[in-house]
Design an enzyme around this catalytic site. Structure first.
Site, PDB file in Angstrom:
ATOM      1  N   LYS A 170       0.869  -1.186   0.000  1.00 27.12           N
ATOM      2  CA  LYS A 170       0.000   0.000   0.000  1.00 27.12           C
ATOM      3  C   LYS A 170       0.904   1.233   0.000  1.00 27.12           C
ATOM      4  O   LYS A 170       0.850   2.079   0.902  1.00 27.12           O
ATOM      5  CB  LYS A 170      -0.905  -0.066   1.251  1.00 27.12           C
ATOM      6  N   ASP A 203      -5.693  -3.548  -1.169  1.00 25.54           N
ATOM      7  CA  ASP A 203      -7.159  -3.558  -1.279  1.00 25.54           C
ATOM      8  C   ASP A 203      -7.603  -4.145  -2.623  1.00 25.54           C
ATOM      9  O   ASP A 203      -8.561  -4.927  -2.695  1.00 25.54           O
ATOM     10  CB  ASP A 203      -7.754  -2.157  -1.052  1.00 25.54           C
ATOM     11  N   ASP A 227      -0.811 -12.196   6.307  1.00 25.40           N
ATOM     12  CA  ASP A 227      -1.635 -12.927   7.274  1.00 25.40           C
ATOM     13  C   ASP A 227      -3.108 -12.846   6.859  1.00 25.40           C
ATOM     14  O   ASP A 227      -3.826 -13.856   6.796  1.00 25.40           O
ATOM     15  CB  ASP A 227      -1.431 -12.297   8.660  1.00 25.40           C
TER      16      ASP A 227
END
Ligand code: ATP
Length: 338
Positions: A170, A203, A227
Site C-alpha cells: 500500500k 485492497d 496474514d
C-alpha cells in the site's frame, strides 16, 4: 531417518496432532521412510504447567530435529510462533491455495501461493502507550524485503506455472515502509527477467482474490497483509480446514496450519485435520528439496493424493460440507497411504 518434532498445541491441536501422528506412523510402516517423532508441548497448556509457553526443553528438542510440525496454540500464540520464527530465523511464510475436485472453491482453476515476509512489519511487538493513545512501530528493511522477494521469484521459477510474481503493498499511503518494500521487489525482479512482475495495492488484491483468483501465481507481501490475504485465499478454495503453511529459513523449517486453535470446536472431533496433514506434506517437499531425497517427494505426493482422493470421493468433515469426525476422516486418509 528424519527426526521430526511435533508441537501438539491447544484447542483442536491435540486432535489434529493425533491424526498427523497416525499419518506419519503409516508413512514409516508402509512407505519405508524412517521417522523418529518427538511430541512436544508449547502454548497455553505448557504455560500453565511450566510457567513458559515455549519451555526450554521444547526449544532444545526442536533445534535437534530435522523439521518441526506445529499444531495451533491458543492465547499464547505470539509467545510461541513469533518467538520460534525469530529464534530459528524462519523468514518466509508460504501459504498455498489450490482448488481441488469436489471442494467448495470459488473457481476450479485456482493455484496460487502467498509468500509472506515473516520477521518484521507490525508483528515485532513494538507497541507503546502514550497518554490516551497507543502507537505501533512498523519496520520494513531492505535486507528482509530483498530476501523475501528472492524467495518469491525462486518459488515462481520452481512452480513453473504462470511464472509470475505479484508484489502486494500500500505504497500510495505508507510511502516510506511500503515504498521500500515495493522498490526492493522491483529491484530483485531485474535479476529474474524470465518471470513476469506486477505490483498491486492490497485492497485491489483482496478484491481480485475473489473476482479472479485464477489470475494469481505467486503473491509476495509484508507480514500483516500476508496474514490477512492468506486467510482470504484459504476461504476461496474451501476454508481454513484445508489450509497449510510453511515457515522457512535457510537451515530449518516449521510447518503449521494457517488457522488458530478453534476453541469453539475443540474436543468435539469436529476439526478437519487436512490443514495439518497437508502441512506435513509441505514438510516432506521441503525435506526432499533440502536433502535431494526423492523418497520424500514420493511421500509428499502420497499424502496429497490421499487427502484429496478422500475429499473427491465424498468423505468430508463438517467445515467442507460433510459429516465425518476428525478421526473418521483421518482413517480414510491413512487407508490410502499404501
Ligand atoms: P487465530 O486468531 O489464532 O488465527 P481465530 O480466532 O481467527 O484464531 P481460528 O481458530 O483460526 O480462529 O478459526 C476460525 C474458525 O474457523 C473457528 O471458529 C472454526 O470454527 C473454524 N476452523 C478453524 N480451523 C478449523 C479446522 N481445522 N476444521 C474445522 N473448522 C475450523
Amino acid at each position: 531417518m528424519y527426526r521430526i518434532s511435533l508441537i501438539t498445541g491447544d484447542g483442536i491441536g491435540p486432535e489434529i496432532s493425533d491424526a498427523v501422528m497416525d499419518v506419519l506412523q503409516t508413512i514409516n510402516d508402509n512407505l519405508g521412510l524412517k521417522l523418529e517423532i518427538k511430541k512436544l508441548e508449547a502454548g497455553d497448556v505448557a504455560l500453565r504447567k511450566t510457567g513458559k509457553a515455549l519451555p526450554d526443553s521444547t526449544l532444545e528438542t526442536i533445534k535437534k530435529s530435522d523439521a518441526c510440525l506445529k499444531a495451533p496454540v491458543g492465547e499464547s500464540a505470539a509467545d510461541v510462533i513469533v518467538v520460534l520464527r525469530r529464534i530459528l530465523d524462519l523468514y518466509a511464510n508460504i501459504r498455498p491455495a489450490k482448488s481441488y475436485p469436489n471442494m467448495p472453491a470459488l473457481k476450479q482453476n485456482i493455484d496460487l501461493v502467498i509468500v509472506r515476509e515473516n520477521t518484521e512489519d507490525l508483528y515485532t511487538g513494538m507497541e507503546f502507550d502514550i497518554g490516551d493513545s497507543a502507537i505501533a512501530l512498523r519496520t520494513i528493511s531492505k535486507d528482509a524485503s530483498n530476501r523475501i522477494a528472492r524467495y518469491a521469484f525462486k518459488t515462481a521459477a520452481q512452480r513453473n506455472r504462470q511464472r509470475k510474481v505479484t508484489c502486494v503493498h500500500k505504497s500510495n499511503v505508507m510511502r516510506k515502509t511500503d515504498g521500500l518494500f515495493s522498490r526492493s521487489c522491483q529491484e530483485i525482479s531485474k535479476e529474474h527477467a524470465d518471470i513476469e512482475f506486477e505490483q498491486m495495492y492490497v485492497d485491489a488484491c483482496a478484491m481480485n482474490l475473489i473476482r479472479q483468483p485464477e489470475s494469481f501465481d505467486v503473491i509476495v507481501t509484508t507480514n500483516l497483509f500476508g496474514d490477512i490475504l492468506s486467510d482470504e485465499a484459504a476461504q476461496v478454495v474451501g476454508g481454513l480446514g484445508m489450509a497449510a503453511a510453511a515457515n522457512i529459513g535457510n537451515n530449518f523449517a516449521l510447518f503449521e496450519p494457517v488457522h488458530g486453535a478453534a476453541f469453539d470446536i475443540a474436543g468435539k472431533q469436529a476439526a478437519n485435520p487436512s490443514s495439518f496433514i497437508l502441512s506435513a506434506k509441505m514438510m516432506f517437499e521441503w525435506l526432499a528439496m533440502k536433502n535431494d531425497d526423492k523418497k520424500c517427494y514420493q511421500v509428499a505426493k502420497a499424502i496429497e493424493d490421499a487427502v484429496y482422493g478422500v475429499v473427491r470421493d465424498g468423505t468430508k468433515t463438517k467445515d467442507i460440507g460433510g459429516n465425518k469426525t476428525t478421526r473418521e476422516f483421518a482413517e480414510q486418509v491413512i487407508s490410502r497411504i499404501t
